[in-house]
Design a protein around this motif. Structure first.
Motif, PDB file in Angstrom:
ATOM      1  N   ARG A 195       0.655  -0.606   0.212  1.00 23.93           N
ATOM      2  CA  ARG A 195      -0.318  -0.028  -0.095  1.00 23.93           C
ATOM      3  C   ARG A 195       0.959   1.147  -0.107  1.00 23.93           C
ATOM      4  O   ARG A 195       2.095   1.749   0.491  1.00 23.93           O
ATOM      5  N   ARG A 196       0.156   2.163  -0.703  1.00 29.79           N
ATOM      6  CA  ARG A 196       0.999   3.718  -0.951  1.00 29.79           C
ATOM      7  C   ARG A 196       0.291   4.067   0.327  1.00 29.79           C
ATOM      8  O   ARG A 196      -0.875   4.657   0.445  1.00 29.79           O
ATOM      9  N   GLN A 197       1.510   5.401   1.613  1.00 30.57           N
ATOM     10  CA  GLN A 197       0.218   6.114   1.958  1.00 30.57           C
ATOM     11  C   GLN A 197      -0.709   6.711   1.858  1.00 30.57           C
ATOM     12  O   GLN A 197      -0.614   7.610   0.405  1.00 30.57           O
ATOM     13  N   GLY A 198      -2.081   6.417   2.946  1.00 30.93           N
ATOM     14  CA  GLY A 198      -3.237   6.756   2.244  1.00 30.93           C
ATOM     15  C   GLY A 198      -4.244   6.623   1.645  1.00 30.93           C
ATOM     16  O   GLY A 198      -5.200   6.898   1.061  1.00 30.93           O
ATOM     17  N   GLU A 199      -3.804   5.381   0.829  1.00 31.67           N
ATOM     18  CA  GLU A 199      -4.652   5.063  -0.547  1.00 31.67           C
ATOM     19  C   GLU A 199      -4.756   3.289   0.632  1.00 31.67           C
ATOM     20  O   GLU A 199      -4.502   2.816   1.315  1.00 31.67           O
ATOM     21  N   ALA A 200      -6.299   2.274  -0.527  1.00 32.23           N
ATOM     22  CA  ALA A 200      -6.082   1.222  -0.148  1.00 32.23           C
ATOM     23  C   ALA A 200      -4.797   0.253  -0.653  1.00 32.23           C
ATOM     24  O   ALA A 200      -4.602   0.502  -1.332  1.00 32.23           O
ATOM     25  N   PRO A 201      -5.378  -1.335   0.161  1.00 36.82           N
ATOM     26  CA  PRO A 201      -4.541  -2.137   0.339  1.00 36.82           C
ATOM     27  C   PRO A 201      -4.236  -2.105  -1.617  1.00 36.82           C
ATOM     28  O   PRO A 201      -4.844  -1.893  -2.236  1.00 36.82           O
ATOM     29  N   GLY A 224       6.316  -8.965 -23.723  1.00 37.60           N
ATOM     30  CA  GLY A 224       6.220  -8.119 -22.998  1.00 37.60           C
ATOM     31  C   GLY A 224       5.034  -8.361 -21.855  1.00 37.60           C
ATOM     32  O   GLY A 224       4.358  -9.738 -22.884  1.00 37.60           O
ATOM     33  N   PHE A 225       4.808  -7.886 -21.204  1.00 35.94           N
ATOM     34  CA  PHE A 225       3.909  -7.936 -20.200  1.00 35.94           C
ATOM     35  C   PHE A 225       3.265  -6.945 -19.418  1.00 35.94           C
ATOM     36  O   PHE A 225       3.316  -5.940 -19.628  1.00 35.94           O
ATOM     37  N   LEU A 226       1.351  -6.614 -19.239  1.00 33.80           N
ATOM     38  CA  LEU A 226       0.784  -5.571 -19.131  1.00 33.80           C
ATOM     39  C   LEU A 226      -0.012  -6.068 -17.397  1.00 33.80           C
ATOM     40  O   LEU A 226      -0.139  -7.097 -17.161  1.00 33.80           O
ATOM     41  N   ALA A 227       0.544  -4.833 -17.314  1.00 32.50           N
ATOM     42  CA  ALA A 227       0.928  -5.461 -16.022  1.00 32.50           C
ATOM     43  C   ALA A 227      -0.293  -4.042 -14.873  1.00 32.50           C
ATOM     44  O   ALA A 227      -0.358  -2.466 -15.369  1.00 32.50           O
ATOM     45  N   ALA A 228      -0.951  -4.517 -13.819  1.00 36.00           N
ATOM     46  CA  ALA A 228      -2.042  -3.722 -13.237  1.00 36.00           C
ATOM     47  C   ALA A 228      -1.759  -3.664 -11.896  1.00 36.00           C
ATOM     48  O   ALA A 228      -1.759  -5.100 -11.315  1.00 36.00           O
ATOM     49  N   GLU A 229      -1.518  -1.959 -10.638  1.00 36.22           N
ATOM     50  CA  GLU A 229      -2.515  -2.234  -9.811  1.00 36.22           C
ATOM     51  C   GLU A 229      -3.498  -2.283  -9.332  1.00 36.22           C
ATOM     52  O   GLU A 229      -4.244  -0.981  -9.911  1.00 36.22           O
ATOM     53  N   ILE A 230      -4.381  -3.057  -8.411  1.00 38.39           N
ATOM     54  CA  ILE A 230      -5.777  -3.758  -8.102  1.00 38.39           C
ATOM     55  C   ILE A 230      -6.436  -3.654  -6.767  1.00 38.39           C
ATOM     56  O   ILE A 230      -5.351  -3.208  -6.440  1.00 38.39           O
ATOM     57  N   LYS A 231      -6.591  -2.336  -7.090  1.00 37.22           N
ATOM     58  CA  LYS A 231      -6.905  -1.056  -5.614  1.00 37.22           C
ATOM     59  C   LYS A 231      -8.507  -2.954  -4.688  1.00 37.22           C
ATOM     60  O   LYS A 231      -8.868  -3.797  -5.303  1.00 37.22           O
ATOM     61  N   LEU A 232      -8.030  -3.293  -3.534  1.00 40.50           N
ATOM     62  CA  LEU A 232      -8.423  -4.165  -2.814  1.00 40.50           C
ATOM     63  C   LEU A 232      -9.506  -3.945  -2.240  1.00 40.50           C
ATOM     64  O   LEU A 232     -10.652  -4.783  -1.425  1.00 40.50           O
ATOM     65  N   ASP A 233      -9.898  -2.283  -2.056  1.00 44.56           N
ATOM     66  CA  ASP A 233     -11.072  -1.951  -1.532  1.00 44.56           C
ATOM     67  C   ASP A 233     -12.491  -2.103  -1.951  1.00 44.56           C
ATOM     68  O   ASP A 233     -13.181  -2.637  -0.756  1.00 44.56           O
ATOM     69  N   SER A 234     -12.432  -3.098  -2.972  1.00 44.68           N
ATOM     70  CA  SER A 234     -13.612  -3.238  -3.701  1.00 44.68           C
ATOM     71  C   SER A 234     -14.163  -4.969  -2.697  1.00 44.68           C
ATOM     72  O   SER A 234     -14.938  -5.034  -2.535  1.00 44.68           O
ATOM     73  N   LEU A 235     -13.071  -5.185  -2.289  1.00 45.06           N
ATOM     74  CA  LEU A 235     -13.008  -6.755  -1.588  1.00 45.06           C
ATOM     75  C   LEU A 235     -13.925  -6.173  -0.259  1.00 45.06           C
ATOM     76  O   LEU A 235     -14.401  -7.227   0.291  1.00 45.06           O
ATOM     77  N   ALA A 236     -13.777  -4.706   0.376  1.00 44.14           N
ATOM     78  CA  ALA A 236     -14.277  -4.478   1.540  1.00 44.14           C
ATOM     79  C   ALA A 236     -15.239  -4.574   1.469  1.00 44.14           C
ATOM     80  O   ALA A 236     -16.420  -4.703   2.123  1.00 44.14           O
ATOM     81  N   ALA A 254     -16.915  -0.663   5.827  1.00 43.16           N
ATOM     82  CA  ALA A 254     -15.556  -1.442   5.171  1.00 43.16           C
ATOM     83  C   ALA A 254     -14.987  -0.162   5.703  1.00 43.16           C
ATOM     84  O   ALA A 254     -14.495   0.778   5.552  1.00 43.16           O
ATOM     85  N   THR A 255     -13.757  -0.439   6.887  1.00 39.11           N
ATOM     86  CA  THR A 255     -12.526   0.615   6.858  1.00 39.11           C
ATOM     87  C   THR A 255     -11.668  -0.711   6.743  1.00 39.11           C
ATOM     88  O   THR A 255     -11.355  -1.541   6.328  1.00 39.11           O
ATOM     89  N   ILE A 256     -10.285   0.496   6.982  1.00 44.51           N
ATOM     90  CA  ILE A 256      -8.777  -0.267   6.298  1.00 44.51           C
ATOM     91  C   ILE A 256      -8.184  -0.200   7.614  1.00 44.51           C
ATOM     92  O   ILE A 256      -8.089   0.555   8.498  1.00 44.51           O
ATOM     93  N   LEU A 257      -8.043  -1.293   8.157  1.00 43.93           N
ATOM     94  CA  LEU A 257      -7.149  -1.372   9.418  1.00 43.93           C
ATOM     95  C   LEU A 257      -5.374  -1.732   9.966  1.00 43.93           C
ATOM     96  O   LEU A 257      -6.012  -2.293   8.836  1.00 43.93           O
ATOM     97  N   GLY A 258      -4.829  -1.777  10.048  1.00 46.63           N
ATOM     98  CA  GLY A 258      -3.419  -1.989  10.249  1.00 46.63           C
ATOM     99  C   GLY A 258      -3.014  -2.399  11.717  1.00 46.63           C
ATOM    100  O   GLY A 258      -1.994  -3.070  11.426  1.00 46.63           O
ATOM    101  N   SER A 259      -4.309  -3.472  12.433  1.00 48.78           N
ATOM    102  CA  SER A 259      -4.289  -3.833  13.587  1.00 48.78           C
ATOM    103  C   SER A 259      -3.270  -5.344  13.307  1.00 48.78           C
ATOM    104  O   SER A 259      -3.074  -5.757  12.137  1.00 48.78           O
TER     105      SER A 259
END
Length: 339
Positions: A207-213, A230-242, A280-285
């Motif tokens: 994760r980047r600071q202030g963003e979803a995993p 070559g390869f096409l890569a994507a940074e997928i946001k995981l907040d939809s899982l919440a 749905a929230t993002i926790l770091g505990s």
């Protein structure tokens, strides 16, 4: 007078005699009291036959009632445990299926984007220039990279689940990305093994600071003959899982806070959770319950609340889906009867 003086009793003797007589009288008076006290103690220790029958009748009446009551409470508690375990495992399994489908859909979309001729022709032209030694000067491949970057920007603007799209060459070196970000990014070390095993490359969660995993997933860009360009890569946001976890929970559970779902990564770190007032929230505990997979356990969670919990592993990732439910809410019926 002489006779009187010789026969008069001594004063000390008289006092001694009076004291002895008083002691004898006291002992005679105390004897009935001691006998009465002994009789009372004997009477208390040895109740009458009527009292014995009464006590026996009370015990015969109450003991089975207490025994049946405790047996009922224990059976009711076990039944609630089994029912909760079945319901929680069903819920967790439903979330796991939803997650699997969601990831498959993201991978499918990435394969569709990678199949565009804009990427395949752009990579072919760029690789041709690079291999011929002309990747410098007026035909350094910059135009090809710019066209591919424009294509990535168009796709990324239409799909909110992707934080960033990137192009890697066949050696996993980064060529271009959209949007442009500072900092290094690379495919996982085992990308070749993953590509051979399942035709998709998946990195670890970060994760980047202030963003979803985020998680990086890449698919190959193929030429007309089927070779990898070559390869096409994507940074997928995981907040939809919440959002998926929140939707699965029943409304009454969300309102009372009785149930919660969490996505737990390696080392017990909670990646996503619904444990903040039902949203749905993002926790770091840290999650340290140590539950055996697919079993119901009782413990105190990281917020200090006694809960019943279960977890199910995800086959594709080193993750677990954890469901917790407040112990008092699960056993509310038994607690009410017992009190």
């Amino acid at each position: 007078r002489q006779f009187w003086k010789s026969s008069r009793p001594d004063t000390g003797s008289l006092l001694i005699g009076l004291a002895v007589g008083q002691r004898r009288r006291d002992s005679v008076l105390e004897a009935p009291n001691r006998a009465d006290m002994a009789s009372r103690r004997l009477h208390f220790r040895l109740p009458s036959v009527t009292n014995r029958i009464l006590i026996f009748a009370v015990l015969v009446t109450l003991l089975p009632s207490f025994g049946l009551g405790w047996a009922y409470f224990n059976q009711a508690e076990k039944a609630l445990f089994k029912s909760s375990q079945r319901e929680m495992l069903d819920t967790v399994d439903q979330v796991r299926r939803e997650f699997d489908f969601w990831f498959k859909e993201r991978y499918y979309n990435a394969r569709v984007f990678a199949s565009s001729y804009l990427l395949s022709e752009g990579l072919e032209d760029y690789l041709t220039l690079s291999s011929s030694g002309n990747a410098s000067g007026p035909h350094d491949g910059g135009a090809e990279l710019a066209r591919m970057e424009s294509y990535l920007a168009l796709v990324q603007s239409e799909f909110d689940d992707y934080s960033r799209l990137l192009i890697f060459d066949r050696d996993a070196d980064l060529l271009t990305q959209s949007p442009q970000r500072e900092g290094s990014i690379a495919l996982p070390d085992d990308w070749q093994e993953q590509l051979q095993a399942r035709k998709v490359i998946v990195g670890k969660v970060y994760r980047r600071q202030g963003e979803a995993p985020l998680i990086l997933a890449a698919v190959p860009v193929l030429s007309g003959s089927g070779g990898t360009l070559g390869f096409l890569a994507a940074e997928i946001k995981l907040d939809s899982l919440a959002d998926i976890m929140t939707a699965v929970l029943a409304n009454e559970d969300k309102q009372t806070g009785a149930a919660a779902l969490s996505l737990v990564g390696p080392n017990g770190k909670i990646l996503l959770s619904t444990r903040n007032d039902g949203t749905a929230t993002i926790l770091g505990s840290e999650y340290e319950a140590g539950l055996p997979p697919n079993e119901l356990g009782e413990y105190v969670n990281d917020q200090g609340v006694p809960v019943l919990g279960t977890r199910t592993p995800m086959a594709e990732f080193d993750w677990h889906i954890v469901m917790e439910q407040g112990r008092d809410q699960v056993l509310a019926e038994v607690i009410e009867l017992r009190t």
